[in-house]
Design a protein around this motif. Structure first.
Motif, PDB file in Angstrom:
ATOM      1  N   ILE A   1      16.980  -7.108 -25.402  1.00  0.00           N
ATOM      2  CA  ILE A   1      15.591  -7.345 -25.037  1.00  0.00           C
ATOM      3  C   ILE A   1      15.303  -6.602 -23.736  1.00  0.00           C
ATOM      4  O   ILE A   1      16.001  -6.773 -22.741  1.00  0.00           O
ATOM      5  N   VAL A   2      14.317  -5.727 -23.774  1.00  0.00           N
ATOM      6  CA  VAL A   2      13.920  -4.945 -22.605  1.00  0.00           C
ATOM      7  C   VAL A   2      12.724  -5.632 -21.946  1.00  0.00           C
ATOM      8  O   VAL A   2      11.736  -5.957 -22.606  1.00  0.00           O
ATOM      9  N   VAL A   3      12.831  -5.859 -20.649  1.00  0.00           N
ATOM     10  CA  VAL A   3      11.843  -6.655 -19.918  1.00  0.00           C
ATOM     11  C   VAL A   3      10.989  -5.757 -19.029  1.00  0.00           C
ATOM     12  O   VAL A   3      11.507  -4.940 -18.266  1.00  0.00           O
ATOM     13  N   ALA A   4       9.674  -5.929 -19.134  1.00  0.00           N
ATOM     14  CA  ALA A   4       8.725  -5.241 -18.268  1.00  0.00           C
ATOM     15  C   ALA A   4       8.166  -6.231 -17.256  1.00  0.00           C
ATOM     16  O   ALA A   4       8.171  -7.443 -17.480  1.00  0.00           O
ATOM     17  N   GLY A   5       7.672  -5.719 -16.138  1.00  0.00           N
ATOM     18  CA  GLY A   5       7.185  -6.568 -15.067  1.00  0.00           C
ATOM     19  C   GLY A   5       5.670  -6.649 -15.022  1.00  0.00           C
ATOM     20  O   GLY A   5       4.981  -5.641 -15.199  1.00  0.00           O
TER      21      GLY A   5
ATOM     22  N   ASN B   1      28.882  -6.585 -30.360  1.00  0.00           N
ATOM     23  CA  ASN B   1      28.800  -7.886 -29.680  1.00  0.00           C
ATOM     24  C   ASN B   1      27.489  -8.585 -30.031  1.00  0.00           C
ATOM     25  O   ASN B   1      26.651  -8.869 -29.148  1.00  0.00           O
ATOM     26  N   PRO B   2      27.282  -8.914 -31.296  1.00  0.00           N
ATOM     27  CA  PRO B   2      25.995  -9.481 -31.726  1.00  0.00           C
ATOM     28  C   PRO B   2      25.706 -10.866 -31.176  1.00  0.00           C
ATOM     29  O   PRO B   2      24.549 -11.292 -31.180  1.00  0.00           O
ATOM     30  N   ASN B   3      26.728 -11.571 -30.706  1.00  0.00           N
ATOM     31  CA  ASN B   3      26.502 -12.926 -30.188  1.00  0.00           C
ATOM     32  C   ASN B   3      26.041 -12.937 -28.733  1.00  0.00           C
ATOM     33  O   ASN B   3      25.725 -13.995 -28.189  1.00  0.00           O
ATOM     34  N   ILE B   4      26.009 -11.765 -28.108  1.00  0.00           N
ATOM     35  CA  ILE B   4      25.577 -11.649 -26.715  1.00  0.00           C
ATOM     36  C   ILE B   4      24.166 -11.076 -26.680  1.00  0.00           C
ATOM     37  O   ILE B   4      23.870 -10.107 -27.383  1.00  0.00           O
ATOM     38  N   LEU B   5      23.298 -11.664 -25.865  1.00  0.00           N
ATOM     39  CA  LEU B   5      21.983 -11.082 -25.631  1.00  0.00           C
ATOM     40  C   LEU B   5      22.057 -10.177 -24.407  1.00  0.00           C
ATOM     41  O   LEU B   5      22.417 -10.622 -23.316  1.00  0.00           O
ATOM     42  N   PHE B   6      21.709  -8.914 -24.584  1.00  0.00           N
ATOM     43  CA  PHE B   6      21.656  -7.950 -23.488  1.00  0.00           C
ATOM     44  C   PHE B   6      20.219  -7.924 -22.952  1.00  0.00           C
ATOM     45  O   PHE B   6      19.302  -7.498 -23.663  1.00  0.00           O
ATOM     46  N   VAL B   7      20.032  -8.407 -21.738  1.00  0.00           N
ATOM     47  CA  VAL B   7      18.717  -8.400 -21.096  1.00  0.00           C
ATOM     48  C   VAL B   7      18.677  -7.203 -20.155  1.00  0.00           C
ATOM     49  O   VAL B   7      19.463  -7.111 -19.209  1.00  0.00           O
ATOM     50  N   VAL B   8      17.748  -6.283 -20.411  1.00  0.00           N
ATOM     51  CA  VAL B   8      17.732  -4.995 -19.705  1.00  0.00           C
ATOM     52  C   VAL B   8      16.381  -4.808 -19.016  1.00  0.00           C
ATOM     53  O   VAL B   8      15.326  -4.923 -19.658  1.00  0.00           O
ATOM     54  N   ALA B   9      16.407  -4.524 -17.730  1.00  0.00           N
ATOM     55  CA  ALA B   9      15.176  -4.223 -17.005  1.00  0.00           C
ATOM     56  C   ALA B   9      14.675  -2.852 -17.414  1.00  0.00           C
ATOM     57  O   ALA B   9      15.428  -1.877 -17.433  1.00  0.00           O
ATOM     58  N   SER B  10      13.405  -2.764 -17.734  1.00  0.00           N
ATOM     59  CA  SER B  10      12.855  -1.496 -18.210  1.00  0.00           C
ATOM     60  C   SER B  10      12.801  -0.452 -17.102  1.00  0.00           C
ATOM     61  O   SER B  10      12.296  -0.704 -16.011  1.00  0.00           O
ATOM     62  N   VAL B  11      13.323   0.719 -17.412  1.00  0.00           N
ATOM     63  CA  VAL B  11      13.146   1.883 -16.540  1.00  0.00           C
ATOM     64  C   VAL B  11      12.433   2.990 -17.313  1.00  0.00           C
ATOM     65  O   VAL B  11      12.351   4.120 -16.844  1.00  0.00           O
TER      66      VAL B  11
END
Length: 342
Positions: free
Chosen positions: A233-237, A204-214
């Motif tokens: 894209i993994v997001v840090a706080g 699914n390359p047309n979808i951006l997966f935004v993932v909260a970092s654990v």
């Protein structure tokens, strides 16, 4: 199998929103001093006081993108989490599309949120701009939401995999995943969640997966699928302390976003008006990832041909450098404007 699987993860329904911000109670609350000419938060000078409303909105400069006409109109974000409360005065019913739940065998259309975490995420992503009756100011208020419920009492690999697969079938622009902890079990075929996610992301390359970092840099390294594919894209706080932008906790990712006192929608009644819902100050990388997901929807609105990787590149190429935040902190307006210049 990744080393982080040696720890058993059970996500209690009542604690989903608290799993990520483990150090929330020890954080010092900062307030902010806004520089109107700069259009974003310039300095932090008050310690131990409540920050001004929607300080995080100013920090990442959502208004800079709004001023150019970006509100998320026509874009869709699927949130794979605890569902969403509907109706809710801070979430437009017309913008909440039909979803599905995968954590029980009964009533697959029941995506009602009884935990609150999914509704909190939705409020940050696309909560309506506040009036006297509304407490939420989402990043992309005109975007549409697809609620995918995969957390009821625990989080399991089959539920997550089936939920993400359903989300991809609706062809959203963004899929937001802020589960708090990833399941350690396998499906009936013996596949763990990371191997299943790798397949779903890759096709699914047309979808951006935004993932909260654990994940951190020592005990729980990021799984390969979060680094191998450009549409994740993994997001840090981050938060602010002693005039500096600093990590909220030990988690790391590709980009940083505010993770303390992020105003959003609650499922609890407002004590002052039971007909409305109380505001919730959301902490942790869940809140940060929702901010990034909303910003991605703004970028996609004006760049319909963008793939998931192009969205990630726009977000990470236009960050604000910070000494304590490797990779830099999100500035939504800058990402939006740089994407328009390409």
């Amino acid at each position: 199998m990744n080393p982080h699987r040696h720890r058993v993860w059970l996500v209690a329904l009542a604690g989903v929103s608290l799993l990520l911000p483990a150090c929330a109670t020890s954080e010092t609350t900062q307030a902010t001093q806004t520089n109107p000419a700069a259009g974003f938060v310039k300095a932090w000078s008050y310690v131990g006081k409540q920050p001004p409303p929607f300080w995080w909105h100013d920090l990442v400069d959502v208004k800079g993108a709004w001023d150019k006409g970006a509100t998320g109109d026509g874009r869709t974000v699927a949130i794979v989490d605890t569902g969403v409360l509907k109706p809710h005065e801070d979430l437009r019913d017309a913008n909440t599309l039909e979803g599905m739940q995968f954590c029980t065998t009964s009533n697959p259309s029941d995506t009602a949120d009884t935990n609150g975490h999914g509704t909190q995420l939705a409020g940050i992503v696309l909560g309506r701009v506040p009036t006297l009756a509304h407490s939420t100011r989402g990043v992309a208020p005109d975007a549409k939401l697809i609620p995918i419920k995969v957390v009821c009492a625990v989080t399991t690999t089959p539920a997550v995999a089936q939920g993400v697969q359903k989300a991809t079938s609706t062809t959203p622009d963004v899929i937001l995943m802020a589960l708090g902890a990833w399941p350690s079990d396998t499906d009936l075929g013996g596949n763990d969640v990371d191997s299943l996610m790798a397949t779903l992301v890759s096709v699914n390359p047309n979808i951006l997966f935004v993932v909260a970092s654990v994940w951190d840099l020592t005990y729980f390294p990021r799984p390969e699928w979060t680094t191998k594919y450009g549409n994740v894209i993994v997001v840090a706080g981050m938060t602010v302390y002693d005039m500096k932008e600093v990590p909220f906790n030990e988690k790391r990712g590709d980009i940083w976003a505010p993770a303390q006192n992020v105003e959003t929608a609650s499922i609890s009644p407002d004590p002052k008006d039971p007909k409305k819902h109380a505001q919730f100050l959301m902490p942790g990388t869940s809140a940060a990832s929702a901010i990034v997901a909303g910003c991605a929807a703004l970028i996609k609105q004006m760049n319909l041909a963008y793939t998931g990787k192009a969205l990630k590149d726009a977000l990470t190429a236009a960050v604000v450098p910070q000494p304590d935040l490797p990779g830099g902190r999100l500035k939504c307006s800058m990402a939006f404007l740089s994407s328009r210049a390409r």
